[in-house]
Design an enzyme around this catalytic site. Structure first.
Site, PDB file in Angstrom:
ATOM      1  CG  ASP A 300      -2.004  -1.045   1.085  1.00  0.00           C
ATOM      2  OD1 ASP A 300      -2.380  -1.282  -0.314  1.00  0.00           O
ATOM      3  OD2 ASP A 300      -2.458  -1.701   1.946  1.00  0.00           O
ATOM      4  CE1 TYR A 384      -8.488  -4.398   7.010  1.00  0.00           C
ATOM      5  CE2 TYR A 384      -8.140  -5.312   4.998  1.00  0.00           C
ATOM      6  CZ  TYR A 384      -8.403  -5.403   6.369  1.00  0.00           C
ATOM      7  OH  TYR A 384      -8.511  -6.702   6.918  1.00  0.00           O
ATOM      8  CG  HIS A 436      -3.250  -6.072   7.681  1.00  0.00           C
ATOM      9  ND1 HIS A 436      -3.877  -5.235   6.818  1.00  0.00           N
ATOM     10  CD2 HIS A 436      -4.106  -6.916   8.023  1.00  0.00           C
ATOM     11  CE1 HIS A 436      -5.166  -5.563   7.015  1.00  0.00           C
ATOM     12  NE2 HIS A 436      -5.099  -6.600   7.713  1.00  0.00           N
ATOM     13  CG  ASP A 443      18.940   7.115   9.734  1.00  0.00           C
ATOM     14  OD1 ASP A 443      19.897   6.916  10.331  1.00  0.00           O
ATOM     15  OD2 ASP A 443      19.232   7.776   8.634  1.00  0.00           O
TER      16      ASP A 443
HETATM   17 CO    CO Z   1      -7.239  -7.326   7.905  1.00  0.00          CO
END
Ligand code: CO
Length: 640
Positions: A300, A384, A436, A443
């Site tokens: 995503d 989502y 997910h 860093d």
């Molecule tokens: Co889910």
């Protein structure tokens, strides 16, 4: 009181990491589009090129050249341009990459319509009794890459699935069209292949989740958050100061929320902790073998962009209390820049008791309240919704949290039937198993960039002369010396954590100052070789990777994961097995949820949470919150 602050269009020396202004973004896009790329070339995204770390850390207040990376795509020649624009002298440097850029919003919209109007797709829908196309929604997903002929064709692909809305504003994911997938060429709009399997009835239930669809609503007692003197923090041109913390906040089109130069103000000293913290890639691999779901592997961030998908937040709904919002700058495919209002939410939250002790002998009690600074944003990616939250506490603790909500991917089933690799959520719908996985890039810069990492395990000691009673255990610290040795898994049974230290900065006990990364127990990627996703999302096969800092190494699955065959990013970089001790290091920590769906997830899912904690471990010489003033006593209401 609410304030909205927009990056000021000031002239003069801005901080090297000051967010792009609307004017800067628009200028960069127009210069890039005019730099000899083909006519009709589109803007995928543009982002500030962060100046070299030395230039940022050594900034003396003088102007630093402002550079912008514009990623462009010429659909007619299938060319991806990376154009770097220097705003100061308007110079342009461009190169071509053979990789697929993220999917543009206009492509998504156009591809959906192209698939909907394809005669073969319409025939497949008609076979299922679906003829009113005004109620059909097509989601043209990232195509992934499975090494099939069509994946290797060089085409820019979408894999499209359909839903039937029960009317305007309907919930498409309540009514999926099962066993029907179209593969389309995003550039030409052609539908290349259609998988048309056994029809399954489209579920009847509407799955609407708006208030008007719920009947009698529950009301709650009013709850207001009041700070009579206003918020306890300040912001200026992307710089946030609150209590002991100072940092810069920005929104990257792909990575979403990014924090820079996180420092703790320790008395007279401003002590760096993290140079840059972000969640630059995530993936949602589906663990189902069914036709509509086996290929779903959305990256995503890299496939689309979490900043591009950022919400404009609403006071009282998304955020409660004394909120300050930061806007973000967005560009469209024509290169027009605009402001996304209220993209980043800043506020303080009471967090209960920070520390307390009641002295039983004297009956006196000392208690201090905890409070945290919250920096957050939300992104909506098709079905989502993801909330990205960073928490900063008065005791030096930092936490990252993802809130997962929105609507699950759904699979239509014959009423009452059970299907493999999915759990029932309604009598007509199942939710395919999936994960997910969120990869955080930290860093680190503990008292400076030269850091190392130890893995610390709680280890029982065998009974013997050194442990005569058998009860003793130790903290076994192992220095992670190379990139291969630093690919690690969490181990809750060992209370495993990873302690970042600076060997050159010692605390009062004479130990290197440190912060420990405390993982939450979560499964790594469950897909196995030879599943394509194991190579495409290799980052998710380990909980921790450590690399030496390199400016070009920003995204753990590579810069362009869309349709990438795999192997880019962490596996490629770490093949050199570089040393990671006493040097500038980056931690890559993957957290996730393994989602076995359940009825409670439907029609919209209550937030599920995942994340991690960074806790000072010898960074301070004592409790850094010992000097907090006791709380004011107020608002005490005894029980009726
Ligand atoms: Co889910």
């Amino acid at each position: 009181m609410t304030m909205t602050q927009t990056a000021s269009e000031t002239v003069g020396a801005r901080h090297p990491l000051a967010p792009l202004t609307v004017t800067e973004a628009a200028t960069a896009c127009q210069l890039a589009l005019g730099s000899g790329v083909g006519r009709g070339t589109r803007v995928v995204y543009c982002a500030l090129v962060e100046p070299p770390k030395e230039a940022v850390l050594g900034w003396d207040g003088q102007a630093v050249p402002r550079e912008v990376l514009c990623v462009l795509y010429d659909r007619s020649t299938q060319t991806t341009w990376l154009v770097t624009v220097c705003l100061d002298d308007q110079s342009v440097a461009s190169r071509i990459t053979g990789e697929q850029p993220p999917i543009m919003v206009e492509e998504w919209v156009a591809n959906a319509e192209q698939i909907k109007s394809d005669p073969g797709f319409r025939a497949a829908l008609a076979r299922r009794g679906i003829t009113d196309m005004s109620c059909v929604q097509v989601d043209p997903w990232p195509a992934s890459n499975f090494g099939l002929d069509i994946d290797a064709s060089g085409r820019r692909l979408a894999r499209g699935v359909a839903y039937v809305l029960d009317g305007p504003g309907g919930n498409p994911y309540a009514r999926p069209v099962e066993n029907l997938v179209a593969i389309a060429d995003r550039d030409t709009g052609e539908v290349l292949e259609i998988f048309d399997g056994e029809p399954v009835p489209v579920p009847a239930a509407s799955g609407r989740y708006d208030a008007a669809s719920q009947g009698i609503l529950r009301e709650l007692a009013p709850l207001e958050i009041v700070q009579p003197l206003g918020p306890g923090f300040t912001t200026s041109d992307g710089c946030l100061r609150w209590g002991p913390w100072q940092m810069r906040v920005s929104m990257h089109p792909i990575e979403g929320l990014v924090l820079h130069e996180i420092c703790y103000i320790d008395g007279e000293r401003t002590r760096p902790v993290i140079y840059r913290a972000s969640m630059p890639e995530m993936v949602v691999p589906y663990g189902s073998a069914s036709p509509n779901h086996w290929w779903k592997n959305a990256f995503d961030a890299g496939d689309g962009g979490l900043g591009k998908a950022a919400n404009s937040l609403e006071l009282g709904c998304d955020c409660l209390g004394e909120i300050v919002y930061l806007d973000a700058v967005q560009v469209d495919e024509d290169g027009n820049a605009s402001t996304l209002p209220r993209a980043i939410c800043l506020h303080e939250e009471d967090y209960g008791v920070l520390w307390k002790h009641t002295d039983l002998a004297s009956g006196t009690s000392e208690v201090r309240r905890s409070r945290r600074m919250v920096v957050s944003s939300f992104a909506t990616v098709s079905n989502y919704d993801y909330g990205f939250f960073w928490y900063f506490y008065l005791d030096g603790t930092i936490a990252a949290e993802v809130k997962l909500t929105g609507i699950i991917q759904t699979q239509a089933v014959q009423p009452g039937a059970r299907v493999p690799y999915a759990n029932p959520v309604t009598p007509e719908l199942a939710g395919p198993h999936h994960q997910h996985m969120f990869c955080y890039r930290l860093d680190m810069c503990l008292d400076g960039p030269v850091n190392s990492v130890y893995e610390v395990d709680a280890m029982p000691v065998p009974q013997g002369p050194a442990n005569p009673y058998g009860n003793a255990f130790t903290a076994q610290a192992t220095l992670l010396e190379t990139e291969s040795a630093a690919q690690r898994m969490a181990a809750p049974e060992r209370a495993r954590c990873w302690k970042v230290v600076n060997h050159r900065s010692l605390n009062a006990c004479g130990e290197p100052v440190g912060y420990k990364l405390i993982p939450q127990a979560s499964a790594p990627l469950l897909a196995q070789e030879p599943a394509a996703i194991t190579a495409r999302a290799a980052f998710a096969t380990k909980h921790l990777w450590v690399t030496p800092y390199h400016a070009d190494e920003q995204r753990p699955a590579g810069d362009f994961p869309n349709q990438h065959p795999g192997g880019a990013g962490l596996p490629a970089w770490t093949a050199a097995d570089r040393p990671v001790t006493d040097t500038d290091i980056v931690l890559w920590h993957t957290v996730g949820t393994t989602h076995f769906c359940q009825p409670e997830d439907f029609p919209v899912m209550p937030c599920e949470y995942t994340g991690f904690t960074l806790k000072p471990a010898g960074f301070f010489d004592g409790n850094p919150a010992i000097d907090l003033a006791p709380p004011l006593r107020s608002h005490c209401r005894t029980g009726a």
